[in-house]
Design a protein around this motif. Structure first.
Motif, short mmCIF file in Angstrom:
data_model
loop_
_atom_site.label_atom_id
_atom_site.label_comp_id
_atom_site.label_asym_id
_atom_site.label_seq_id
_atom_site.Cartn_x
_atom_site.Cartn_y
_atom_site.Cartn_z
N GLY A 1 0.81 -1.21 0.00
CA GLY A 1 0.00 0.00 0.00
C GLY A 1 0.84 1.26 0.00
O GLY A 1 0.56 2.21 -0.73
N ASP A 2 1.89 1.30 0.81
CA ASP A 2 2.76 2.47 0.87
C ASP A 2 3.42 2.74 -0.48
O ASP A 2 3.45 3.87 -0.95
N HIS A 3 3.95 1.69 -1.09
CA HIS A 3 4.65 1.85 -2.36
C HIS A 3 3.68 2.28 -3.45
O HIS A 3 4.00 3.13 -4.29
N ALA A 4 2.50 1.70 -3.45
CA ALA A 4 1.49 2.04 -4.46
C ALA A 4 1.07 3.50 -4.32
O ALA A 4 0.88 4.21 -5.32
N ALA A 5 0.93 3.96 -3.08
CA ALA A 5 0.53 5.35 -2.85
C ALA A 5 1.59 6.31 -3.37
O ALA A 5 1.28 7.34 -3.98
N MET A 6 2.86 5.99 -3.13
CA MET A 6 3.94 6.86 -3.60
C MET A 6 4.01 6.88 -5.13
O MET A 6 4.26 7.91 -5.75
N LYS A 7 3.79 5.73 -5.73
CA LYS A 7 3.90 5.62 -7.18
C LYS A 7 2.69 6.22 -7.91
O LYS A 7 2.84 6.85 -8.96
N CYS A 8 1.50 6.05 -7.32
CA CYS A 8 0.26 6.40 -8.03
C CYS A 8 -0.39 7.69 -7.54
O CYS A 8 -1.41 8.12 -8.09
N GLY A 9 0.15 8.30 -6.50
CA GLY A 9 -0.44 9.52 -5.97
C GLY A 9 -0.38 10.67 -6.96
O GLY A 9 0.54 10.75 -7.78
N LYS A 10 -1.37 11.54 -6.89
CA LYS A 10 -1.43 12.72 -7.76
C LYS A 10 -1.54 13.98 -6.90
O LYS A 10 -2.27 13.99 -5.90
N LYS A 11 -0.85 15.02 -7.30
CA LYS A 11 -0.83 16.26 -6.54
C LYS A 11 -2.23 16.83 -6.37
O LYS A 11 -3.01 16.88 -7.33
N ASP A 12 -2.54 17.25 -5.14
CA ASP A 12 -3.81 17.89 -4.80
C ASP A 12 -5.03 17.00 -5.04
O ASP A 12 -6.15 17.50 -5.17
N SER A 13 -4.82 15.70 -5.12
CA SER A 13 -5.92 14.78 -5.39
C SER A 13 -5.80 13.54 -4.52
O SER A 13 -4.76 13.28 -3.92
N ILE A 14 -6.90 12.78 -4.47
CA ILE A 14 -6.89 11.48 -3.82
C ILE A 14 -7.21 10.44 -4.88
O ILE A 14 -8.18 10.58 -5.63
N VAL A 15 -6.40 9.41 -4.94
CA VAL A 15 -6.58 8.33 -5.91
C VAL A 15 -7.02 7.08 -5.17
O VAL A 15 -6.43 6.71 -4.15
N HIS A 16 -8.07 6.43 -5.67
CA HIS A 16 -8.59 5.22 -5.04
C HIS A 16 -7.89 4.01 -5.63
O HIS A 16 -8.03 3.71 -6.82
N LEU A 17 -7.12 3.30 -4.82
CA LEU A 17 -6.38 2.13 -5.27
C LEU A 17 -7.08 0.86 -4.80
O LEU A 17 -7.68 0.83 -3.72
N GLY A 18 -6.98 -0.17 -5.60
CA GLY A 18 -7.53 -1.47 -5.24
C GLY A 18 -6.44 -2.53 -5.28
O GLY A 18 -5.43 -2.37 -5.97
N PHE A 19 -6.64 -3.61 -4.54
CA PHE A 19 -5.65 -4.68 -4.48
C PHE A 19 -6.32 -6.04 -4.63
O PHE A 19 -7.48 -6.22 -4.28
N LYS A 20 -5.56 -6.99 -5.16
CA LYS A 20 -6.06 -8.35 -5.41
C LYS A 20 -7.29 -8.35 -6.31
O LYS A 20 -8.37 -8.76 -5.87
N PRO A 21 -7.16 -7.93 -7.57
CA PRO A 21 -5.95 -7.49 -8.28
C PRO A 21 -5.67 -6.02 -8.03
O PRO A 21 -6.56 -5.27 -7.64
#
Length: 271
Positions: A1-21
């Protein structure tokens, strides 16, 4: 989760990530009226001194609970723990949680799940025996967290930041050390009222007295909508959703009420 947030985060926004898959979901703009305060508790969760055992024992509770519920309720074809949060009515899930032992020993788990003998040994080997596993407490916490995560983006779209702050408070209530256990009586009330999952905190208990005090201080400060422990717990940081215009007064309150009071360096900032 930490690595995904750093890689996929966008400035001034919140990105919804999912796992498995792993999935990168929708992105939503974060209001410029609000900010996130990060306050380091200055407590380090030292894995060499037992925090890893505590963390792994909590994760084990999820696995044991899912194994038992898959066995007791085969018609639901449960694959991941999060599948429980999709079942309706809510009361049915509370009935399922009530079928779990409130606490159980390793011997009790082995007696109930002999078909998982090899997997149980693998799980037992990654942490010291906590003597009792609190299956109901952890299960209810996990289900409610899944539901809050599921609802978060829709709440964010409506710009209901008060509701987001309340979600954070409920989430941290589940991390508190003194939170009430999930008893038969408690579940009976939830069943009778068909109470939505997102309003429940369960009892994960991975906070510390200092972190609880820091959250209470923040929640009682003007301009703070909500706060919670972030990360695996037993130390680390607290995050708070705040009104940006009151950021400095909030930092001053944290400096005086937590850092100065405990003779710690100031370690809170706003982003």
């Amino acid at each position: 989760g930490d690595h995904a947030a750093m890689k996929c985060g966008k400035k001034d926004s919140i990105v919804h990530l999912g796992f498995k898959p792993f999935t990168v979901g929708e992105k939503q703009k974060f209001s410029d009226k609000y900010a996130v305060l990060v306050a380091n508790s200055m407590l380090m969760a030292k894995k060499s001194e037992g925090s890893k055992d505590t963390f792994n024992a909590k994760v084990a509770c999820y696995e044991f609970a899912l194994m038992l519920l898959k066995k007791n309720y085969p018609d639901y074809e449960l694959k991941e723990f999060r599948d429980l949060a999709k079942i309706r009515p809510y009361s049915r899930v509370y009935e399922m949680i009530a079928s779990l032992p409130e606490t159980i020993t390793r011997g009790g788990i082995k007696a109930l799940l002999p078909e998982y003998k090899q997997r149980l040994q693998e799980i037992f080997s990654n942490h010291k025996d906590p003597l009792l596993y609190e299956l109901r407490n952890v299960a209810l916490y996990g289900i409610s967290e899944c539901e809050r995560a599921e609802q978060f983006m829709e709440v964010l779209k409506t710009e209901n930041y008060d509701a987001i702050g309340n979600m954070m408070k409920i989430s941290h209530d589940g991390d508190r050390l003194g939170v009430e256990s999930v008893s038969d009586k408690h579940l009976e009330q939830l069943i009778a009222n068909n109470t939505p999952f997102e309003n429940q905190c369960g009892s994960y208990k991975c906070s510390t007295p200092e972190i609880d005090a820091l959250c209470d201080l923040l929640n009682g400060t003007d301009g703070v909508l909500g706060s919670e422990l972030v990360g695996a717990g037993l130390g680390g940081c607290v995050i708070a959703l705040i009104e940006k215009s009151k950021a400095q007064s909030i930092i001053n309150a944290v400096n005086e009420g937590y850092y100065d009071k405990n003779n710690l360096p100031h370690a809170a900032d706003v982003y």
